[in-house]
Design an enzyme around this catalytic site. Sequence first.
Site: not given
Ligand code: GAR
Length: 189
Positions: A14, A85, A104, A145, A174
Amino acid sequence: MKRIALFASGNGTNVQRIAEYFKDNPGVEISAVFTNNPNAGVLKRCAALGLTAVIFTKNDFYNSNKIVDMVKALNVDLVVLAGFLLLVPGNFIKEFKNRIINIHPALLPKYGGKGMYGHHVHEAVIKNKEKKSGITIHYVNEHYDEGQTIFQTEVTVADNETPESLAEKIHKSEYEHFPVVIEKLLSGF
Ligand code: GAR
């Protein structure tokens, strides 16, 4: 010029998507990417994208004003948690009130809270035979959250869905929506 600080703990796809989305926009700058994980994939992405990366410890975050002061010094308009996290501490929330957002990978308030991140979320959604999941972009407060929702959209959970295939669908959603929501928020500041 609008400035963003990104926070990430993991792979950082992201972060990459957001950086690429704003690359040719002279009005928006990614001032720095903060991570609590020195082994996070996001660090390699930052190097490849020419983004400034800052690695910090939990001690810096929870027992000092160091991170608050660093972000303050960047003069950012928005703090964006993109796969971050750790629970954000009160001193940070207080300083950047209504300026911190998170993404999220589920339809909050379902499947949120401590321990509910990444594949844990998708496994729980499939185990409960949900017909839909989705993404939630929300303001961040002291609780995992729980801040006010800014944007939500659904994806369908197929009968034969796996946590991996669901993660892929969610990531796609996303990538489509997160940068656009960020851009909209920035335009209101
Ligand atoms: C994403 O899907 C985000 O929504 C989630 O972690 C992933 C990170 O992916 N976030 C959570 O679960 C927060 N509670 P990335 O590191 O490839 O962007």
